[in-house]
Design a protein around this motif. Sequence first.
Motif, PDB file in Angstrom:
ATOM      1  N   ASP A  52     -13.815  18.417 -39.666  1.00 54.53           N
ATOM      2  CA  ASP A  52     -13.865  19.092 -38.370  1.00 54.53           C
ATOM      3  C   ASP A  52     -15.274  19.109 -37.777  1.00 54.53           C
ATOM      4  O   ASP A  52     -15.529  19.826 -36.807  1.00 54.53           O
ATOM      5  CB  ASP A  52     -13.378  20.542 -38.521  1.00 54.53           C
ATOM      6  N   GLY A  53     -16.203  18.368 -38.430  1.00 54.10           N
ATOM      7  CA  GLY A  53     -17.566  18.308 -37.881  1.00 54.10           C
ATOM      8  C   GLY A  53     -18.370  19.546 -38.175  1.00 54.10           C
ATOM      9  O   GLY A  53     -19.290  19.880 -37.433  1.00 54.10           O
ATOM     10  N   ARG A  54     -18.012  20.237 -39.273  1.00 53.34           N
ATOM     11  CA  ARG A  54     -18.789  21.429 -39.630  1.00 53.34           C
ATOM     12  C   ARG A  54     -19.529  21.208 -40.943  1.00 53.34           C
ATOM     13  O   ARG A  54     -19.037  20.509 -41.827  1.00 53.34           O
ATOM     14  CB  ARG A  54     -17.856  22.645 -39.732  1.00 53.34           C
ATOM     15  N   LEU A  55     -20.697  21.838 -41.035  1.00 57.49           N
ATOM     16  CA  LEU A  55     -21.529  21.668 -42.229  1.00 57.49           C
ATOM     17  C   LEU A  55     -21.126  22.655 -43.314  1.00 57.49           C
ATOM     18  O   LEU A  55     -20.910  23.831 -43.037  1.00 57.49           O
ATOM     19  CB  LEU A  55     -23.010  21.890 -41.887  1.00 57.49           C
ATOM     20  N   VAL A  56     -21.016  22.152 -44.544  1.00 50.76           N
ATOM     21  CA  VAL A  56     -20.659  22.990 -45.681  1.00 50.76           C
ATOM     22  C   VAL A  56     -21.692  22.756 -46.789  1.00 50.76           C
ATOM     23  O   VAL A  56     -22.175  21.648 -46.966  1.00 50.76           O
ATOM     24  CB  VAL A  56     -19.259  22.605 -46.221  1.00 50.76           C
ATOM     25  N   GLY A  57     -21.977  23.831 -47.509  1.00 46.79           N
ATOM     26  CA  GLY A  57     -22.897  23.691 -48.643  1.00 46.79           C
ATOM     27  C   GLY A  57     -24.112  24.573 -48.463  1.00 46.79           C
ATOM     28  O   GLY A  57     -24.260  25.246 -47.439  1.00 46.79           O
ATOM     29  N   SER A  58     -24.943  24.583 -49.482  1.00 52.67           N
ATOM     30  CA  SER A  58     -26.175  25.344 -49.358  1.00 52.67           C
ATOM     31  C   SER A  58     -27.303  24.573 -50.023  1.00 52.67           C
ATOM     32  O   SER A  58     -27.080  23.765 -50.911  1.00 52.67           O
ATOM     33  CB  SER A  58     -26.020  26.738 -49.976  1.00 52.67           C
ATOM     34  N   VAL A  59     -28.496  24.838 -49.529  1.00 50.38           N
ATOM     35  CA  VAL A  59     -29.678  24.141 -50.035  1.00 50.38           C
ATOM     36  C   VAL A  59     -30.722  25.183 -50.416  1.00 50.38           C
ATOM     37  O   VAL A  59     -30.737  26.285 -49.856  1.00 50.38           O
ATOM     38  CB  VAL A  59     -30.254  23.157 -48.982  1.00 50.38           C
ATOM     39  N   HIS A  60     -31.573  24.821 -51.370  1.00 44.27           N
ATOM     40  CA  HIS A  60     -32.488  25.802 -51.939  1.00 44.27           C
ATOM     41  C   HIS A  60     -33.935  25.368 -51.799  1.00 44.27           C
ATOM     42  O   HIS A  60     -34.224  24.179 -51.713  1.00 44.27           O
ATOM     43  CB  HIS A  60     -32.149  26.018 -53.413  1.00 44.27           C
ATOM     44  N   GLN A  61     -34.792  26.378 -51.824  1.00 43.64           N
ATOM     45  CA  GLN A  61     -36.237  26.131 -51.770  1.00 43.64           C
ATOM     46  C   GLN A  61     -36.615  25.158 -50.665  1.00 43.64           C
ATOM     47  O   GLN A  61     -37.427  24.247 -50.862  1.00 43.64           O
ATOM     48  CB  GLN A  61     -36.732  25.643 -53.124  1.00 43.64           C
ATOM     49  N   VAL A  62     -36.016  25.380 -49.515  1.00 47.85           N
ATOM     50  CA  VAL A  62     -36.340  24.529 -48.368  1.00 47.85           C
ATOM     51  C   VAL A  62     -37.673  25.003 -47.792  1.00 47.85           C
ATOM     52  O   VAL A  62     -37.832  26.175 -47.469  1.00 47.85           O
ATOM     53  CB  VAL A  62     -35.244  24.618 -47.279  1.00 47.85           C
ATOM     54  N   THR A 122     -32.701  17.581 -55.956  1.00 53.65           N
ATOM     55  CA  THR A 122     -31.659  16.657 -56.441  1.00 53.65           C
ATOM     56  C   THR A 122     -30.264  17.255 -56.430  1.00 53.65           C
ATOM     57  O   THR A 122     -29.301  16.564 -56.149  1.00 53.65           O
ATOM     58  CB  THR A 122     -31.885  16.267 -57.925  1.00 53.65           C
ATOM     59  N   LYS A 123     -30.169  18.536 -56.778  1.00 51.31           N
ATOM     60  CA  LYS A 123     -28.827  19.084 -57.001  1.00 51.31           C
ATOM     61  C   LYS A 123     -28.185  19.624 -55.739  1.00 51.31           C
ATOM     62  O   LYS A 123     -27.014  19.997 -55.754  1.00 51.31           O
ATOM     63  CB  LYS A 123     -28.887  20.162 -58.077  1.00 51.31           C
ATOM     64  N   ASP A 124     -28.931  19.676 -54.661  1.00 53.89           N
ATOM     65  CA  ASP A 124     -28.359  20.208 -53.421  1.00 53.89           C
ATOM     66  C   ASP A 124     -27.664  19.108 -52.630  1.00 53.89           C
ATOM     67  O   ASP A 124     -28.187  18.009 -52.487  1.00 53.89           O
ATOM     68  CB  ASP A 124     -29.472  20.814 -52.552  1.00 53.89           C
ATOM     69  N   ARG A 125     -26.479  19.440 -52.120  1.00 57.91           N
ATOM     70  CA  ARG A 125     -25.741  18.484 -51.291  1.00 57.91           C
ATOM     71  C   ARG A 125     -25.192  19.214 -50.054  1.00 57.91           C
ATOM     72  O   ARG A 125     -24.737  20.346 -50.160  1.00 57.91           O
ATOM     73  CB  ARG A 125     -24.546  17.893 -52.039  1.00 57.91           C
ATOM     74  N   LEU A 162     -31.076  17.179 -41.196  1.00 59.14           N
ATOM     75  CA  LEU A 162     -30.390  17.109 -42.486  1.00 59.14           C
ATOM     76  C   LEU A 162     -29.832  15.721 -42.757  1.00 59.14           C
ATOM     77  O   LEU A 162     -29.534  14.967 -41.837  1.00 59.14           O
ATOM     78  CB  LEU A 162     -29.192  18.082 -42.487  1.00 59.14           C
ATOM     79  N   ILE A 163     -29.704  15.446 -44.051  1.00 60.11           N
ATOM     80  CA  ILE A 163     -28.854  14.337 -44.481  1.00 60.11           C
ATOM     81  C   ILE A 163     -27.609  14.977 -45.075  1.00 60.11           C
ATOM     82  O   ILE A 163     -27.712  15.792 -46.000  1.00 60.11           O
ATOM     83  CB  ILE A 163     -29.556  13.485 -45.570  1.00 60.11           C
ATOM     84  N   ALA A 164     -26.471  14.633 -44.524  1.00 57.85           N
ATOM     85  CA  ALA A 164     -25.220  15.205 -45.023  1.00 57.85           C
ATOM     86  C   ALA A 164     -24.247  14.074 -45.330  1.00 57.85           C
ATOM     87  O   ALA A 164     -24.340  12.981 -44.764  1.00 57.85           O
ATOM     88  CB  ALA A 164     -24.619  16.139 -43.979  1.00 57.85           C
TER      89      ALA A 164
END
Lengths: 386, 354
Positions: free
Chosen positions: B119-129, B110-113, B140-142
Amino acid sequence: MAKSIEFDALGLPPEAESLRGEVREFLDAEIAAGNINPNNAGGRGSFDRAFSKRVGAKGWIGMTWPKQYGGHERSYLERYVVNEEFLAAGAPTQAHFVADRQSGPILLQHAPEEIKADILPRITRGECTFCIGMSEPDSGSDLFAAKTKADKVEQGWRINGRKVWTSYAHQSDYMIALFRTAPPTKENRRHGLTQFLVDMKKPGITVSPIPFMTGGHEFNEVVFDDAMLPDNSVLGEIDGAWKQATSELAYERSGPERFLETYQVLVELIGALGDKPDLRGAEGVGRLVAQLNSLRRMSISVAGMLAAGKEPVLEASIVKDLGTNWEQALPAKARDLAAFADVEPSNRPNFQDVIDHATMIAPKLTIQGGTREILRGIIARGLGLR
Amino acid sequence: MTSADPIIVETTERIFRDLADPQAINSADDDAWRAPLWTALEEAGLTVAWLDDALGGGGASIADGFAIARVSGTYAAPVPLAETLLAAWLLGRGGIEAPTGRMTVAPTRTKDRIVLDADGRLVGSVHQVPWASASDHMALIAAQADKNVVALVETGACSVIAGTNLAADPRDEVRFDGVTPLKTAPAPEGLGERGLRLMGAAARSLQMTSALEAILDLSVDYAGERVAFERKISKFQAVQHELAKLASETAAAMAASGSAAKAIGDAEAFDDRTFMEVASTKVRVGEAAREGAAIAHQVHGAIGFTEEYVLHRFTRRLWSWQDDFGSESVWAAEIGKMICAGGPDQLWATITAA
Ligand SMILES: Cc1cc2nc3c(=O)[nH]c(=O)nc-3n(C[C@H](O)[C@H](O)[C@H](O)COP(=O)(O)OP(=O)(O)OC[C@H]3O[C@@H](n4cnc5c(N)ncnc54)[C@H](O)[C@@H]3O)c2cc1C
């Protein structure tokens, strides 16, 4: 083992869902007329012959039975919808519930033609009430210990003995009873019991109340003192009642009445928590709703198997065990979850009353209709352990 | 919903039975079984079953894909089959062609985004993938502005901080740090990170159901063999009743996960009804996993606590799968908020809506 358990995902068919609308309209009108107290949702629905007649007139008693006997040849899934809507609304169904669920189907299977033609149509009109005479002072879970005797005599059968815990015997026209017609044999201790149809108006039958700990009167003692029954009151095989019991259990154990008896507690809890509950309240409600949802799925799945002509005895026992444990635990959980909520008298006047009532009736839920321990024994047998 | 194609179910069963027997894997000295299993699943088209034929997938129905996940749980799936299936499904929603190889999806919590910047670049981090470190690609869903996009990214281009769950399967942190995805496409209306979590929760619930069936069978068999006090332990009523409870929990999981799969198969979108059905399922199946695993271990005594005995392959996954795509607590709180917002008079209508 796992392969012997079946719970297919089943949606209710469109005809069942359109029937739901009709049932809700009927119930709304009954509530508006003051005939139903919505605070009685779940198991507090009472005994009201006039109400049962109106239900019969709608065609909602004996829904699955043949038209020949006043039935409507509708599916178990349609019956399921009527049943759950009535329960959730707290409708006073006691004057027809037992006959509709249990006694009618037994008569259909085992009664002589003239009895079926006489009684079944009256049940479907809501004019005929039934009770169940199985338990005795020395025979509860162990039904095969029943002693009340039926002796074959020239004029029919002479009955002597005592039944206890007979719900609504004081209001019933008939009883379906288990009597001893022969001693058990060495090889088969289940042998020697026979099912009978008992006309409660016969001389020699005395009904006296056994008050509940809550003060209510549902339980009775029924004493038979040389009561005479005609020959055509035998249902099925003489001495062979044990063969007849199994298929009934699937109807009796899997319905929504096995998890909705304290349903109003959940409604009141949501009222008490308000529309923005604390996290603990939200999680607690969410778990309860998720559990209820899965019970409902299981019960519908069993109704579907009944509709398909199967005998899901194992599955039905699982529904009753999980369902009654759930409804039994519900009042205590609601009490915990509402502990820090602002339960003002003006907020939800019935919260305390509903919880108190449910707390008091909770113990019976895992006893009536086969105790938790007996159900687990049946499930274990289904797993091949016994 | 149409029911699953029996040929797909049989094929999946055959591959797992031949190449992923849990006892054989448990006794294996190395990982040599892993590659042949994956190759067989891939060659049978099972890994990307949910993607349209035109996009390189198997064109299977929703029911088929869930049936594949269900079978994989029976073998405590030691490969990212459900994850790759989900990734292919997600790519399909964006009309993106699937690459070959192992894949996974994010975010699953829930808390990961994840944000796709201007500029078409991915930002953020996700956990326990799940299985990220063992994957070639991630779907991904971004969020891009106020819209959701589906993105395909090469795992090697991201920083992956490897971890494991308590079954020793990969559960990794992934940092995007401005990585440019290989492809992006707008997500269909109504599909966001919650939709992905629901899809994952349904797949996991089906795997958990099969794992519960497996531990029920193991426990019943064991109780019928083990002798104590000169009797089979299955003859003790206390043991019988515990096994009956395990069977009932398994049955609840069967009913719940089956109806979640059906709900998604029948639904047009991830609306409130689908949410209720699937979220309820993950809660109930998680509870069944907790109760069921405890019973299975109790019935087995010490042998069930050894590395050598196969039970832990299932119970350790049951425990860790509880956390994947939303735990019981997380989903329950979401359900509870929705129910309470609707108020007491709406409850029955909500319960009977599906
Ligand atoms: C509200 C209510 C309504 C009822 N209505 C009716 C009715 O209309 N008609 C009717 O005939 N009966 C009725 N009953 C009676 C009901 O069917 C019995 O109470 C039930 O079958 C249990 O029997 P018992 O009370 O004699 O308990 P017992 O059988 O004496 O059991 C006592 C305890 O021992 C346990 N036990 C018994 N045998 C075993 C075993 N083999 N293994 C493990 N544990 C065991 C039981 O689970 C229970 O916990 C009603 C009961 C209630 C509570």
